[in-house]
Structures are given as structure tokens and as C-alpha cells.
Design a protein around this motif. Sequence first.
Motif, short mmCIF file in Angstrom:
data_model
loop_
_atom_site.label_atom_id
_atom_site.label_comp_id
_atom_site.label_asym_id
_atom_site.label_seq_id
_atom_site.Cartn_x
_atom_site.Cartn_y
_atom_site.Cartn_z
N MET A 131 0.83 -1.22 0.00
CA MET A 131 0.00 0.00 0.00
C MET A 131 0.86 1.26 0.00
O MET A 131 0.52 2.26 -0.64
N LYS A 132 1.98 1.20 0.72
CA LYS A 132 2.88 2.36 0.82
C LYS A 132 3.36 2.81 -0.55
O LYS A 132 3.51 4.00 -0.80
N ARG A 133 3.60 1.83 -1.43
CA ARG A 133 4.11 2.17 -2.78
C ARG A 133 3.15 3.10 -3.51
O ARG A 133 3.56 3.97 -4.26
N ASN A 134 1.84 2.89 -3.30
CA ASN A 134 0.84 3.72 -3.98
C ASN A 134 0.34 4.87 -3.10
O ASN A 134 -0.54 5.61 -3.49
N ARG A 135 0.88 4.92 -1.87
CA ARG A 135 0.40 5.91 -0.88
C ARG A 135 -1.11 5.89 -0.76
O ARG A 135 -1.78 6.91 -0.72
N LEU A 136 -1.65 4.67 -0.70
CA LEU A 136 -3.11 4.52 -0.59
C LEU A 136 -3.44 3.16 0.00
O LEU A 136 -2.96 2.13 -0.49
N GLY A 137 -4.27 3.15 1.03
CA GLY A 137 -4.68 1.86 1.56
C GLY A 137 -5.71 2.00 2.66
O GLY A 137 -5.80 3.04 3.33
N SER A 138 -6.50 0.95 2.81
CA SER A 138 -7.48 0.91 3.89
C SER A 138 -7.48 -0.51 4.47
O SER A 138 -7.68 -1.48 3.74
N ILE A 139 -7.23 -0.59 5.76
CA ILE A 139 -7.20 -1.90 6.44
C ILE A 139 -8.38 -1.96 7.40
O ILE A 139 -8.62 -1.01 8.17
N VAL A 140 -9.14 -3.05 7.33
CA VAL A 140 -10.28 -3.24 8.23
C VAL A 140 -10.02 -4.51 9.04
O VAL A 140 -9.93 -5.61 8.47
N ASN A 141 -9.87 -4.35 10.34
CA ASN A 141 -9.63 -5.49 11.22
C ASN A 141 -10.93 -5.92 11.90
O ASN A 141 -11.76 -5.08 12.24
N LEU A 142 -11.06 -7.22 12.12
CA LEU A 142 -12.22 -7.72 12.86
C LEU A 142 -11.82 -7.92 14.31
O LEU A 142 -11.17 -8.90 14.65
N SER A 143 -12.20 -6.95 15.16
CA SER A 143 -12.07 -7.15 16.60
C SER A 143 -13.41 -7.72 17.07
O SER A 143 -13.99 -8.58 16.40
N SER A 144 -13.93 -7.22 18.15
CA SER A 144 -15.16 -7.79 18.73
C SER A 144 -15.62 -6.87 19.86
O SER A 144 -14.82 -6.09 20.40
N ILE A 145 -16.88 -7.01 20.27
CA ILE A 145 -17.31 -6.36 21.51
C ILE A 145 -16.39 -6.80 22.65
O ILE A 145 -16.12 -6.04 23.58
N LEU A 146 -15.86 -8.03 22.54
CA LEU A 146 -15.02 -8.57 23.61
C LEU A 146 -13.58 -8.06 23.52
O LEU A 146 -12.72 -8.47 24.30
N GLY A 147 -13.34 -7.17 22.55
CA GLY A 147 -12.09 -6.42 22.52
C GLY A 147 -12.24 -5.10 23.26
O GLY A 147 -11.26 -4.38 23.48
N ILE A 148 -13.48 -4.79 23.63
CA ILE A 148 -13.77 -3.51 24.30
C ILE A 148 -14.20 -3.72 25.75
O ILE A 148 -13.83 -2.97 26.63
#
Length: 258
Positions: A131-148
Motif C-alpha cells: 500500500m505504501k508504494r501507492n500511498r493509498l490503503g485501507s485496512i479493516v480489522n475484525l475485533s469484537s465487543i469482547l475487545g472492548i
Amino acid sequence: MSGRLNGKVTLITGAGSGIGKAITHLFAAEGSSIGLMDIDQSGFNLLTEDIKKIGVEFITVEGDVSNIADCKNAVETCAKTFGKIDILVNSAGVTPRNAPKEWGFEKTWDWVVDVNLKGTVMMSKFASEIMKRNRLGSIVNLSSILGIVGYSEDISSDGFSPYTHSKGGVVQFTRDMAVQFAKDNIRVNALCPGFTYTPQTKRLTDDDEMKKKLESLHPMGRLGKPDEIAKAALFLASDESSFVTGACLPVDGGYTAK
Ligand code: NAP
């Protein structure tokens, strides 16, 4: 075809089941080319038929996200095929509930943390280099209510669940990476779903008493559906959330608002 992800390339882990599968369907329908990664390709059979009908390009890669070589291979294969990676969705995940009975605490803890946290970190590390090469990216991680929040007293846990440890780690990893990578135009966000109907929770939701208990813990009085999580993933992955980074979004029927 005109869609909200036209021209984008998405790599999705855990793509063969549950939430990852719903995200794959939706992102393909919105025009993204897709790299599907999962530990077991058998989940891809019907899914790839659906993607063929939608008409976007896709590849499948078998791999274990807790194995660094597999993570590198998945990212490199996807980048080589499509020339870039715009979006990474880290949906591969496991729960100690589904660990083999004969495993003790330590082995189960290592497994869950390795898949849920190390896997998310490793995939993000390699994908962010592309992503850095294009200076563009979006990462979506799956956490949980149990991460909060911690487990409710109504759900059995001995206070040492690696699920909460790993998902809490994903929340903090998301924030740290978001801060560090903002200068590279890479956004990093997480979803924190409430209990959702997927194979991961099937053992709980097949039990009527447990299902009722879980429903009552969500103020909306029901559990989530995978496509409801996928729609939130689409917002975070797409340019519609262009000023959102480091966010950990509960999609939980009010569970964490109590
Ligand atoms: P799921 O239906 O079990 O799907 C997870 C997928 O990840 C499966 O295809 C699984 O393969 C795959 N996978 C497991 N270990 C892997 C590994 N080491 N490398 C690559 N792939 C691997 O689970 P889900 O409910 O959709 O969960 C998706 C994500 O959302 C997980 O991170 C989960 O913790 C999170 N989440 C789920 C809920 C919920 O209530 N369902 C709530 C909050 C957060 P196998 O089936 O072969 O194991």
C-alpha cells in the motif's frame, strides 16, 4: 458495472466463511477485484461460483494467517496478480470454544492469539508495504465487543479467555497502526461486532437457552447477521470514510453502549 469499490483490489482473510464470506460477496458486488485467503479452500466452492456470476476478477490462496510465510505469500500473490492491494480485511479468526478438547490452556491460548492477533499483524505488515508504494490503503480489522468489554457474567468465562486478549490487542494494534501510517495515506480501522450468526457461534446459537441469553445481552434483543457487519466493513474500506482512521466501530445492537 458501477460500484462503490470500482477499480479497487481487496485481500480478505477468512473469506470462506461467516463474516468474511459476507464481506467477499458485498465487495465483489461493489466492483472490487478480490483475493480470497482461508486456511481451507473448501469454503470457496460456492462462493467462487457467485463471484464468477458477479463478474469481478478474483484469486484464491490457501494459507494460515498465523504462519508468516503464508501471510507473505498471500500478499505477494495478490499484489502480483492485480498489481496492487487497496484494501485488506482481516477476518480470519478463531475462538477457544472451538479448540480441540484435549488442548490445555497454554496451547489454546497460543492458537487463539496467534490466529487473531499475530495473523492480523502479519497480514497488515506485508500488505502495508504494498500500500505504501501507492500511498493509498485501507485496512479493516475484525475485533469484537469482547475487545472492548469483558465477558458478561451470563456467558461462561474464567477471566482468562485468549479471545478477549487477542481482540483487545487488535483494537490497540488498529489505533497504533492508524497513527503510524496516517502519513502514508493508509487508514486502519476495526469493527467490533456483537454476537453474529456464523459457524463460529453456531454451537452457542444452536442451544435455545444460550441463544435467548445472548439475545437479551444485546439491547436490540437479537444477534447480528453477517451482511450487517459487511455493510459496516464497506463503509470503513471505501473512500466514504476518507477521514476515519483508528476507529473501532461497534456493530453490536447496543451491547457496548450499556
Ligand atoms: P467463521 O465463520 O469461523 O469464519 C472464520 C474463517 O477464518 C473460517 O473460514 C476459518 O476457517 C478461517 N480461519 C480460521 N483460522 C484461520 C487461519 N489460521 N488462517 C486463515 N484462515 C483461518 O467466523 P466469523 O464469525 O465469520 O468471524 C470472522 C471474524 O469476526 C473473526 O475474527 C471473529 O473473531 C470476528 N467476530 C465474530 C463474531 C461472531 O459473533 N461471529 C463477533 C465478533 C467478532 P475454518 O472454518 O476452517 O476454521
